[in-house]
Scaffold this motif. Structure first.
Motif, PDB file in Angstrom:
ATOM      1  N   ILE A  43       0.875  -1.167   0.000  1.00 34.96           N
ATOM      2  CA  ILE A  43       0.000   0.000   0.000  1.00 34.96           C
ATOM      3  C   ILE A  43       0.913   1.218   0.000  1.00 34.96           C
ATOM      4  CG2 ILE A  43      -1.713   1.317   1.294  1.00 34.96           C
ATOM      5  CD1 ILE A  43      -2.652  -1.363   2.506  1.00 34.96           C
ATOM      6  N   THR A  64       1.391   5.506  -0.159  1.00 29.22           N
ATOM      7  CA  THR A  64       0.790   6.835  -0.065  1.00 29.22           C
ATOM      8  C   THR A  64       1.606   7.816  -0.894  1.00 29.22           C
ATOM      9  OG1 THR A  64       2.047   7.575   1.877  1.00 29.22           O
ATOM     10  CG2 THR A  64       0.016   6.344   2.283  1.00 29.22           C
ATOM     11  N   GLN A  70      -1.213   8.961  -7.937  1.00 28.07           N
ATOM     12  CA  GLN A  70      -1.965   7.742  -7.626  1.00 28.07           C
ATOM     13  C   GLN A  70      -1.894   6.707  -8.758  1.00 28.07           C
ATOM     14  OE1 GLN A  70      -3.773   7.311  -4.362  1.00 28.07           O
ATOM     15  NE2 GLN A  70      -2.049   8.737  -4.192  1.00 28.07           N
ATOM     16  N   ARG A 102      -0.234   2.834  -8.872  1.00 27.07           N
ATOM     17  CA  ARG A 102      -0.990   1.657  -9.323  1.00 27.07           C
ATOM     18  C   ARG A 102      -0.277   0.971 -10.480  1.00 27.07           C
ATOM     19  NH1 ARG A 102      -5.407   5.556  -8.704  1.00 27.07           N
ATOM     20  NH2 ARG A 102      -6.396   5.144  -6.679  1.00 27.07           N
ATOM     21  N   THR A 111      -3.133   5.241  -2.126  1.00 25.65           N
ATOM     22  CA  THR A 111      -4.032   6.158  -1.447  1.00 25.65           C
ATOM     23  C   THR A 111      -3.278   7.459  -1.179  1.00 25.65           C
ATOM     24  OG1 THR A 111      -5.619   6.416   0.365  1.00 25.65           O
ATOM     25  CG2 THR A 111      -3.503   5.444   0.931  1.00 25.65           C
ATOM     26  N   THR A 112      -4.014   8.511  -0.949  1.00 23.57           N
ATOM     27  CA  THR A 112      -3.396   9.820  -0.734  1.00 23.57           C
ATOM     28  C   THR A 112      -3.054  10.020   0.741  1.00 23.57           C
ATOM     29  OG1 THR A 112      -5.593  10.780  -0.520  1.00 23.57           O
ATOM     30  CG2 THR A 112      -4.546  10.921  -2.684  1.00 23.57           C
ATOM     31  N   TRP A 148      -5.766  10.094   6.319  1.00 21.71           N
ATOM     32  CA  TRP A 148      -5.029   9.051   5.606  1.00 21.71           C
ATOM     33  C   TRP A 148      -4.908   7.761   6.414  1.00 21.71           C
ATOM     34  CZ3 TRP A 148      -0.473   6.605   6.938  1.00 21.71           C
ATOM     35  CH2 TRP A 148       0.290   7.169   7.975  1.00 21.71           C
ATOM     36  N   ARG A 203      -8.018   5.813   5.887  1.00 18.97           N
ATOM     37  CA  ARG A 203      -8.045   5.274   4.518  1.00 18.97           C
ATOM     38  C   ARG A 203      -7.169   4.030   4.410  1.00 18.97           C
ATOM     39  NH1 ARG A 203      -8.071  10.781   3.352  1.00 18.97           N
ATOM     40  NH2 ARG A 203      -5.834  10.923   2.841  1.00 18.97           N
ATOM     41  N   VAL A 204      -6.029   4.065   5.068  1.00 20.45           N
ATOM     42  CA  VAL A 204      -5.146   2.901   5.050  1.00 20.45           C
ATOM     43  C   VAL A 204      -5.786   1.732   5.792  1.00 20.45           C
ATOM     44  CG1 VAL A 204      -2.954   1.986   5.911  1.00 20.45           C
ATOM     45  CG2 VAL A 204      -3.005   4.195   4.732  1.00 20.45           C
ATOM     46  N   LEU A 264      -8.036  -0.428   3.948  1.00 19.98           N
ATOM     47  CA  LEU A 264      -7.419  -1.257   2.904  1.00 19.98           C
ATOM     48  C   LEU A 264      -6.913  -2.591   3.438  1.00 19.98           C
ATOM     49  CD1 LEU A 264      -5.487   1.523   0.976  1.00 19.98           C
ATOM     50  CD2 LEU A 264      -7.572   0.348   0.242  1.00 19.98           C
TER      51      LEU A 264
END
Length: 294
Positions: free
Chosen positions: A163, A165, A171, A175, A182-183, A188, A191-192, A195
């Protein structure tokens, strides 16, 4: 290119200097391109002197790619005229002596090759030090730069989920390197968390996130930083001592030849614009590498 005092980019001087020569066990190259690394401007500013003692005036640069033009006593397996990349001293120059090198893969330009040595060594080292295993998940904070680009690809090749950042503009780049992206910024950490479980984490940007990385992994021993000198205050290892550069270069060649590693050059600067390259490197948000053309 050298500096005679510590300070900002304006202390860099492009001046005539005595040509270096290859001592036993070394080679000299005509430099075609030199990599720009954060350690270059950190040393210029007077940082990290404990790990990297500096005697003024100091020649800048450690990574380079070029053509062998002098072979020191006892060196075998390389000849004058060979295209190589590696690590040495004072590489922001027309000529540089290398103490670790490998033949350049045919796929690479000199500009690309100059961007590999230090970042691949660092990537291999921190993956090893953080103890992440195939099947586990590694969080990389500040994943779009040179070291991050290498970490993402090496980890993916080893069966490690990553993962990463980075800023919003990077972004898709992450990928494309096989990471779950993720930002950073507000929220954040949550968001992590959404995941999945984080088994280990790397701080590559020094953006003050060490406490959050410890929180996400649950163990300061599973976090390594290459950018935050205050990491040990949180029980986190600061990785600043290089491992084997010959081994790292050999692994880089293997990965490149298998199509498993490509580190793009975000920007190439003329040697005379080294100060601008340092300013841009220090500002961060790099996608890949910055190099100087000699």
């Amino acid at each position: 290119m050298s500096f005679a005092e510590f300070g900002g980019p304006d202390v860099l001087r492009l001046e005539d200097a005595e040509e270096p020569h290859a001592d036993p066990g070394r080679i000299r190259i005509t430099v075609r391109a030199a990599g720009v690394n954060p350690v270059d401007w950190r040393l210029r500013e007077g940082q990290v002197l404990g790990a990297h003692p500096v005697e003024l005036p100091f020649g800048v640069g450690q990574d380079a790619a070029g053509v062998v033009d002098e072979v020191g006593e006892g060196v075998t397996g390389v000849e004058v005229g060979d295209r190589v990349f590696g690590e040495g001293a004072s590489t922001y120059a027309e000529f540089a002596v290398l103490w670790a090198w490998a033949r350049m893969p045919d796929e690479l330009t000199f500009e690309e090759a100059a961007g590999y040595p230090s970042v691949v060594e660092t990537a291999l080292r921190v993956i090893r030090e953080v103890g992440v295993e195939p099947g586990q998940t590694l969080l990389v904070s500040g994943a779009s730069g040179g070291v991050g680009s290498a970490v993402l690809q090496i980890a993916r090749d080893r069966g490690i989920t990553v993962i990463g950042t980075a800023g919003a503009a990077n972004q898709e780049y992450l990928r494309g390197l096989g990471a779950v992206a993720t930002t950073y910024g507000d929220g954040w950490v949550e968001r992590v968390r959404r995941l999945g479980r984080i088994d280990a984490a790397l701080d590559l940007a020094g953006s003050g996130v060490i406490p959050q990385l410890v929180e996400l992994t649950g163990d300061p021993g599973k976090v390594v930083s290459i950018a935050d000198l205050g990491a040990p205050e949180f029980g986190v290892r600061f990785s600043g001592v290089a491992g084997s550069m010959p081994d790292a270069l050999a692994e880089a060649v293997r990965l490149i030849s298998r199509g498993k590693l490509h580190i793009p050059v975000e920007k190439a600067y003329p040697l005379a614009d080294a100060a601008a390259a340092h300013i841009d490197s220090r500002a961060g948000h790099t996608r890949g590498r910055r190099v100087l053309i000699v």
